[in-house]
Design a protein around this motif. Structure first.
Motif, PDB file in Angstrom:
ATOM      1  N   GLY A 108       3.436   4.615  12.215  1.00  0.00           N
ATOM      2  CA  GLY A 108       4.815   4.304  11.831  1.00  0.00           C
ATOM      3  C   GLY A 108       5.622   5.530  11.474  1.00  0.00           C
ATOM      4  O   GLY A 108       6.792   5.658  11.851  1.00  0.00           O
ATOM      5  N   ILE A 109       5.026   6.480  10.739  1.00  0.00           N
ATOM      6  CA  ILE A 109       5.750   7.697  10.368  1.00  0.00           C
ATOM      7  C   ILE A 109       6.053   8.538  11.598  1.00  0.00           C
ATOM      8  O   ILE A 109       7.158   9.082  11.743  1.00  0.00           O
ATOM      9  CB  ILE A 109       4.937   8.507   9.337  1.00  0.00           C
ATOM     10  CG1 ILE A 109       4.913   7.772   7.987  1.00  0.00           C
ATOM     11  CG2 ILE A 109       5.529   9.902   9.148  1.00  0.00           C
ATOM     12  CD1 ILE A 109       4.047   8.434   6.940  1.00  0.00           C
TER      13      ILE A 109
ATOM     14  N   PRO B  88       8.851   6.263   3.209  1.00  0.00           N
ATOM     15  CA  PRO B  88       7.806   5.416   3.801  1.00  0.00           C
ATOM     16  C   PRO B  88       6.806   4.893   2.782  1.00  0.00           C
ATOM     17  O   PRO B  88       6.261   3.794   2.953  1.00  0.00           O
ATOM     18  CB  PRO B  88       7.131   6.344   4.831  1.00  0.00           C
ATOM     19  CG  PRO B  88       7.574   7.703   4.515  1.00  0.00           C
ATOM     20  CD  PRO B  88       8.881   7.590   3.832  1.00  0.00           C
TER      21      PRO B  88
ATOM     22  N   CYS C 244       8.635   1.506   8.680  1.00  0.00           N
ATOM     23  CA  CYS C 244       8.504   2.967   8.755  1.00  0.00           C
ATOM     24  C   CYS C 244       9.282   3.531   9.934  1.00  0.00           C
ATOM     25  O   CYS C 244       9.795   4.650   9.863  1.00  0.00           O
ATOM     26  CB  CYS C 244       7.029   3.363   8.875  1.00  0.00           C
ATOM     27  SG  CYS C 244       6.117   3.290   7.314  1.00  0.00           S
TER      28      CYS C 244
ATOM     29  N   PHE D 171       0.692   3.366   8.768  1.00  0.00           N
ATOM     30  CA  PHE D 171       1.426   4.504   8.218  1.00  0.00           C
ATOM     31  C   PHE D 171       1.432   5.665   9.202  1.00  0.00           C
ATOM     32  O   PHE D 171       2.470   6.278   9.471  1.00  0.00           O
ATOM     33  CB  PHE D 171       0.802   4.966   6.900  1.00  0.00           C
ATOM     34  CG  PHE D 171       1.587   4.550   5.700  1.00  0.00           C
ATOM     35  CD1 PHE D 171       2.846   5.049   5.468  1.00  0.00           C
ATOM     36  CD2 PHE D 171       1.053   3.653   4.789  1.00  0.00           C
ATOM     37  CE1 PHE D 171       3.568   4.664   4.354  1.00  0.00           C
ATOM     38  CE2 PHE D 171       1.770   3.253   3.673  1.00  0.00           C
ATOM     39  CZ  PHE D 171       3.026   3.773   3.452  1.00  0.00           C
TER      40      PHE D 171
ATOM     41  N   ILE E 101       4.683  -2.806   8.071  1.00  0.00           N
ATOM     42  CA  ILE E 101       4.697  -1.368   7.792  1.00  0.00           C
ATOM     43  C   ILE E 101       5.203  -0.596   9.006  1.00  0.00           C
ATOM     44  O   ILE E 101       6.011   0.335   8.877  1.00  0.00           O
ATOM     45  CB  ILE E 101       3.292  -0.880   7.394  1.00  0.00           C
ATOM     46  CG1 ILE E 101       2.879  -1.489   6.056  1.00  0.00           C
ATOM     47  CG2 ILE E 101       3.256   0.649   7.297  1.00  0.00           C
ATOM     48  CD1 ILE E 101       1.475  -1.123   5.619  1.00  0.00           C
TER      49      ILE E 101
ATOM     50  N   VAL F 123      12.970   3.507   8.624  1.00  0.00           N
ATOM     51  CA  VAL F 123      13.257   3.818   7.226  1.00  0.00           C
ATOM     52  C   VAL F 123      14.174   5.028   7.068  1.00  0.00           C
ATOM     53  O   VAL F 123      15.071   5.031   6.214  1.00  0.00           O
ATOM     54  CB  VAL F 123      11.938   4.028   6.443  1.00  0.00           C
ATOM     55  CG1 VAL F 123      11.185   5.252   6.944  1.00  0.00           C
ATOM     56  CG2 VAL F 123      12.207   4.145   4.953  1.00  0.00           C
TER      57      VAL F 123
ATOM     58  N   GLY G 261       8.763   6.801  13.340  1.00  0.00           N
ATOM     59  CA  GLY G 261       9.984   6.903  12.541  1.00  0.00           C
ATOM     60  C   GLY G 261      10.679   8.235  12.740  1.00  0.00           C
ATOM     61  O   GLY G 261      11.912   8.297  12.838  1.00  0.00           O
TER      62      GLY G 261
ATOM     63  N   GLY H  29       6.122   1.026   2.409  1.00  0.00           N
ATOM     64  CA  GLY H  29       4.718   0.656   2.565  1.00  0.00           C
ATOM     65  C   GLY H  29       4.172  -0.024   1.325  1.00  0.00           C
ATOM     66  O   GLY H  29       3.420  -1.001   1.420  1.00  0.00           O
TER      67      GLY H  29
END
Length: 264
Positions: free
Chosen positions: A163-164, A112, A90, A160, A86, A93, A167, A116
């Motif tokens: 990662g976001i 995402p 992310c 998440f 993930i 992405v 990202g 995910g």
């Protein structure tokens, strides 16, 4: 936040169909298809059982099973695999789907969620495959496995959230993705997956206290190997951190999404 969730709900069919397409694409032109989800961990576990377990098995406390180390290692790598997949996906992405973002109008947060969701589906199939592998070791699932959804939820929130954020940063500075690969390697080795926490030198014990993934990975290892529930007190800080990052990433994403396409 309410408007963001409503827009995601309206595009739920797009998200689900995209996850299915990713899953089918993973096994495209493969005659064995999803069977590889079982064959790969089975081959890996055989190597661990024949080579590593004989050497490391005695170091695992209160376990007489010769395949204990293989089970311990597979449980830890399953948890870490979901987190790292993930995180990695992310982080890239928005760059990977830059052309799609420029051509098609849809909530950007769908991307995402798609990667995910795909990672989560792969993980669930992997857990089924691991359960099958454990049968060859004479190690059967027990009631403690019911706590695994808690570990999955914490990993998803943490990965998440982080990662976001990474990202979004990676869109404006592509070095983030390169640095993450190095950080994840170091992070893996500072998490008790290949070794047990008891074997770590005392001068490094404070690292585990600062590592939120250590107690989360321990959920998997405790349930899948020892058949024990986790120490709930040790999960308070990782849970608050994961939930906080998850909510904060949504807030940051909403503020930065307007400039996202222009930066791409």
């Amino acid at each position: 936040m309410k408007a963001l969730l409503l827009s995601i709900w309206r595009y739920r069919h797009f998200i689900v169909s995209s996850i299915k397409a990713e899953f089918r694409g993973r096994f495209a032109r493969s005659k064995l298809g999803a069977l590889w989800m079982i064959l790969n961990p089975l081959a890996q576990a055989t190597i661990f059982a024949l080579v590593l377990s004989e050497v490391m098995g005695a170091r695992l406390p209160n376990v007489d099973n010769k395949a204990a180390y293989a089970i311990y290692l597979m449980a830890g790598t399953a948890a870490w695999g979901l987190f790292s997949e993930i995180m990695n996906r992310c982080t890239t992405v928005f760059i990977d789907y830059a052309n799609t973002l420029k051509k098609i109008a849809f909530p950007r947060l769908c991307l995402p969620l798609i990667v995910g969701g795909s990672a989560l589906l792969n993980h669930l199939l992997l857990l089924v495959a691991i359960a099958v592998v454990f049968l060859f070791f004479g190690h059967y699932p027990n009631a403690a496995w019911l706590v695994l959804p808690l570990g999955i939820a914490m990993i998803v929130m943490f990965a998440f959230g982080l990662g976001i954020l990474l990202g979004l940063m990676n869109v404006f500075s592509r070095d983030i993705g390169q640095v993450l690969a190095i950080v994840l390697q170091l992070w893996f080795w500072f998490t008790p997956i290949v070794y047990t926490a008891d074997t770590l030198p005392k001068q490094y014990s404070h690292v585990l206290a600062l590592n939120p993934m250590a107690p989360i990975v321990k959920i998997y290892q405790g349930a899948m190997l020892y058949g024990k529930l986790p120490d709930w007190h040790s999960l308070i800080t990782p849970f608050l951190l994961a939930a906080g990052l998850f909510l904060f990433s949504f807030w940051i994403f909403r503020r930065a999404s307007a400039d996202l396409v222009d930066a791409l």
